[in-house]
Design a protein around this motif. Structure first.
Motif, PDB file in Angstrom:
ATOM      1  N   UNK A 293       0.829  -1.212   0.000  1.00  0.00           N
ATOM      2  CA  UNK A 293       0.000   0.000   0.000  1.00  0.00           C
ATOM      3  C   UNK A 293       0.861   1.258   0.000  1.00  0.00           C
ATOM      4  N   UNK A 294       2.012   1.182   0.668  1.00  0.00           N
ATOM      5  CA  UNK A 294       2.932   2.322   0.695  1.00  0.00           C
ATOM      6  C   UNK A 294       3.662   2.462  -0.635  1.00  0.00           C
ATOM      7  N   UNK A 295       4.023   1.341  -1.252  1.00  0.00           N
ATOM      8  CA  UNK A 295       4.723   1.385  -2.536  1.00  0.00           C
ATOM      9  C   UNK A 295       3.844   1.980  -3.638  1.00  0.00           C
ATOM     10  N   UNK A 348       6.666 -12.346  -2.764  1.00  0.00           N
ATOM     11  CA  UNK A 348       5.904 -11.563  -3.751  1.00  0.00           C
ATOM     12  C   UNK A 348       6.490 -10.163  -3.905  1.00  0.00           C
ATOM     13  N   UNK A 349       6.752  -9.505  -2.775  1.00  0.00           N
ATOM     14  CA  UNK A 349       7.192  -8.110  -2.810  1.00  0.00           C
ATOM     15  C   UNK A 349       8.608  -7.956  -3.371  1.00  0.00           C
ATOM     16  N   UNK A 350       9.504  -8.899  -3.055  1.00  0.00           N
ATOM     17  CA  UNK A 350      10.863  -8.826  -3.597  1.00  0.00           C
ATOM     18  C   UNK A 350      10.836  -8.996  -5.115  1.00  0.00           C
ATOM     19  N   UNK A 351       9.958  -9.859  -5.588  1.00  0.00           N
ATOM     20  CA  UNK A 351       9.836 -10.059  -7.033  1.00  0.00           C
ATOM     21  C   UNK A 351       9.180  -8.854  -7.715  1.00  0.00           C
ATOM     22  N   UNK A 352       8.211  -8.236  -7.024  1.00  0.00           N
ATOM     23  CA  UNK A 352       7.438  -7.148  -7.622  1.00  0.00           C
ATOM     24  C   UNK A 352       8.091  -5.783  -7.419  1.00  0.00           C
ATOM     25  N   UNK A 353       8.746  -5.587  -6.281  1.00  0.00           N
ATOM     26  CA  UNK A 353       9.376  -4.297  -5.961  1.00  0.00           C
ATOM     27  C   UNK A 353      10.818  -4.532  -5.483  1.00  0.00           C
ATOM     28  N   UNK A 354      11.676  -5.051  -6.350  1.00  0.00           N
ATOM     29  CA  UNK A 354      13.027  -5.431  -5.901  1.00  0.00           C
ATOM     30  C   UNK A 354      13.866  -4.267  -5.379  1.00  0.00           C
ATOM     31  N   UNK A 355      13.597  -3.060  -5.842  1.00  0.00           N
ATOM     32  CA  UNK A 355      14.375  -1.902  -5.380  1.00  0.00           C
ATOM     33  C   UNK A 355      13.764  -1.244  -4.139  1.00  0.00           C
ATOM     34  N   UNK A 356      12.598  -1.765  -3.701  1.00  0.00           N
ATOM     35  CA  UNK A 356      11.910  -1.132  -2.573  1.00  0.00           C
ATOM     36  C   UNK A 356      11.690  -2.051  -1.377  1.00  0.00           C
ATOM     37  N   UNK A 357      11.893  -3.356  -1.551  1.00  0.00           N
ATOM     38  CA  UNK A 357      11.629  -4.293  -0.454  1.00  0.00           C
ATOM     39  C   UNK A 357      12.802  -5.261  -0.311  1.00  0.00           C
TER      40      UNK A 357
END
Length: 473
Positions: A293-295, A348-357
């Motif tokens: 939600x923050x991303x 899920x988040x590392x795959x979807x937002x690798x530069x943010x999580x």
């Protein structure tokens, strides 16, 4: 004879007629003079001689004429005075306008009411002076900061100069090393640190709406430096037993404590927060899934590190604390269910937002604090400078202070649970947490002898292991 008599009688008649005409003319002249004189002085007594009346009337007329001349002269003189006054006022107005222009140029202020006396500079308020002092402190702190190419400079990062503030978040749970990592990040110059901003949710984990909606809103508004609608957050942190939460934000606490109402004044907090180039949060009540939600809000510019700890170490560290008397805190089943859910979310988040999580284990950070901190700082985009090196050297060599101290021998603290836990306690935790321990790379203990062995290593391969090549640099 008769003829002579008739001629004499005719002559006499003519004479009589002439006399009558003469008398009438005299009367006419007299009446006319009376009328003429009355126009000059109708109030004079009838017995005054005509010549006196005429002379007096002319004298009165002359006197009135003289008075009229005097009045005209006075009017002319007054006109001259009025012109002089107008010219003087115009001169004064010009001078005063020049003075105002000079004042505005020197002071940078604007004077709109030019009918008042000389303008004076408005003294700054106490809040303005505190804000200005902190602004100067931040500039001094950041003077030797190693700005990256993306950062450019201080003004590019501070909201008060329309910069894009850096937002670093730690998501963890109680007694899992988040205070240790949070204090490392707080050592970065120019950091505005939020210590457990969701503390008003008390001893509870936030796993879904409506609490998750409120929690994300609180985090978002804090990161946007907007305290105006956060009454519950401010009210909770203002309570006497909770003010330690605010004390962790050292620059704010030092500035507002002498004027305590400012510490919870939304308008002051909005302005104070906007001075800083970096905001850091450590959160122990929100599960990892809600980081998305923050991303999704590009205005937040958020990066999140998920910090995980061996559940046996977490439960042993919670055991002495009376505040941990709720099911979300004192039961290993709830803790390990959250660990499994966080693992699924992390994939899920590392795959979807690798530069943010990013996901790390507390034990890895403690065993290798310098290299792991470099990796974490690289992820956040923060320079690892001598100040951070000095901080780690001071805080990871020896243990000093109580249970909440971050001065510790970092290589031994994560494994103190092997000495403080009974075999029965370890068995119970492992019975609920086998899956969580498996996915996060923690080894089960098979017997009491293994628990008491100084050679036992509970760590297996981290599923989200940091880059070994980077750590070796």
């Amino acid at each position: 004879m008769l003829l002579s008599t008739r001629r004499g009688c005719g002559f006499n008649s003519v004479k009589l007629s002439l006399r009558v005409i003469i008398v009438l003319c005299i009367l006419l002249i007299y009446v006319s003079s009376r009328i003429l004189l009355s126009s000059f002085s109708s109030a004079l007594p009838d017995k005054i001689e005509p010549n006196f009346r005429i002379d007096n009337s002319y004298q009165k007329y002359n006197h009135q004429h003289d008075n009229a001349d005097d009045i005209i002269d006075n009017i002319i003189a007054n006109d001259r005075n009025i012109v002089d006054i107008l010219e003087y006022n115009e001169s004064m107005s010009t001078n005063y306008t020049a003075q105002i222009s000079q004042y505005q140029s020197e002071s940078g202020t604007t004077v709109t009411n030019t009918t008042t006396a000389a303008p004076t500079k408005k003294p700054p308020s106490m809040e303005d002076m505190i804000i200005d002092t902190q602004r100067q402190k931040i500039a001094a702190e950041m003077n030797d900061f190693n700005f990256t190419e993306e950062m450019i400079g201080l003004s590019s990062l501070t909201p008060e100069t329309n910069g894009r503030q850096i937002h670093n978040i730690i998501i963890s749970t109680w007694r899992s090393g988040s205070t240790f990592l949070g204090d490392i990040l707080n050592a970065i110059p120019g950091t505005f640190y939020h210590f457990e901003p969701l503390a008003h949710f008390l001893t509870a984990q936030i796993r879904g709406p409506p609490k998750s909606t409120d929690a994300i809103n609180t985090i978002s508004e804090l990161l946007k430096c907007n305290y105006t609608g956060l009454q519950q957050y401010l009210r909770h942190s203002k309570e006497s037993g909770n003010q330690f939460l605010r004390a962790h934000t050292v620059p704010l606490w030092n500035s507002c404590k002498p004027h305590e109402n400012l510490c919870w004044d939304p308008n002051f907090l909005n302005s104070f927060c906007r001075l800083f180039p970096i905001q850091t949060m450590k959160i122990v009540r929100l599960r990892a899934a809600f980081a998305e939600s923050l991303f999704k809000d590009p205005a937040l510019n958020v990066k999140v590190v998920l910090l995980i700890r061996d559940p046996r170490g977490t439960m042993a560290s919670r055991k002495p604390h009376s505040w941990c008397d709720r099911p979300d805190c004192n039961t290993s089943a709830e803790l390990c269910k959250d660990l499994v859910d966080d693992f699924k979310s992390a994939k899920i988040l590392i795959n979807k937002y690798p530069s943010q999580f990013k996901a790390i284990r507390y034990e890895d950070l403690s065993l290798n604090p310098f290299n792991m901190t470099k990796e974490i700082f690289n992820f956040y985009g923060m320079p690892f400078d001598q100040n951070i090196d000095n901080y780690l050297d001071l805080h990871t060599r020896t243990r000093d202070g109580g249970d909440y101290s971050t001065f510790r021998d970092s290589k031994t603290v994560p494994f103190l649970w092997t000495r403080s836990s009974t075999w029965a306690e370890v068995q119970r935790i492992q019975s609920y947490c086998a899956k969580a321990m498996s996915v996060w790379g923690y080894k089960l203990i098979d017997n009491k002898k293994e628990l008491n062995s100084t050679m036992f290593n509970p760590l297996l391969q981290n599923p989200f292991a940091y880059d070994a090549d980077f750590a070796a640099t």
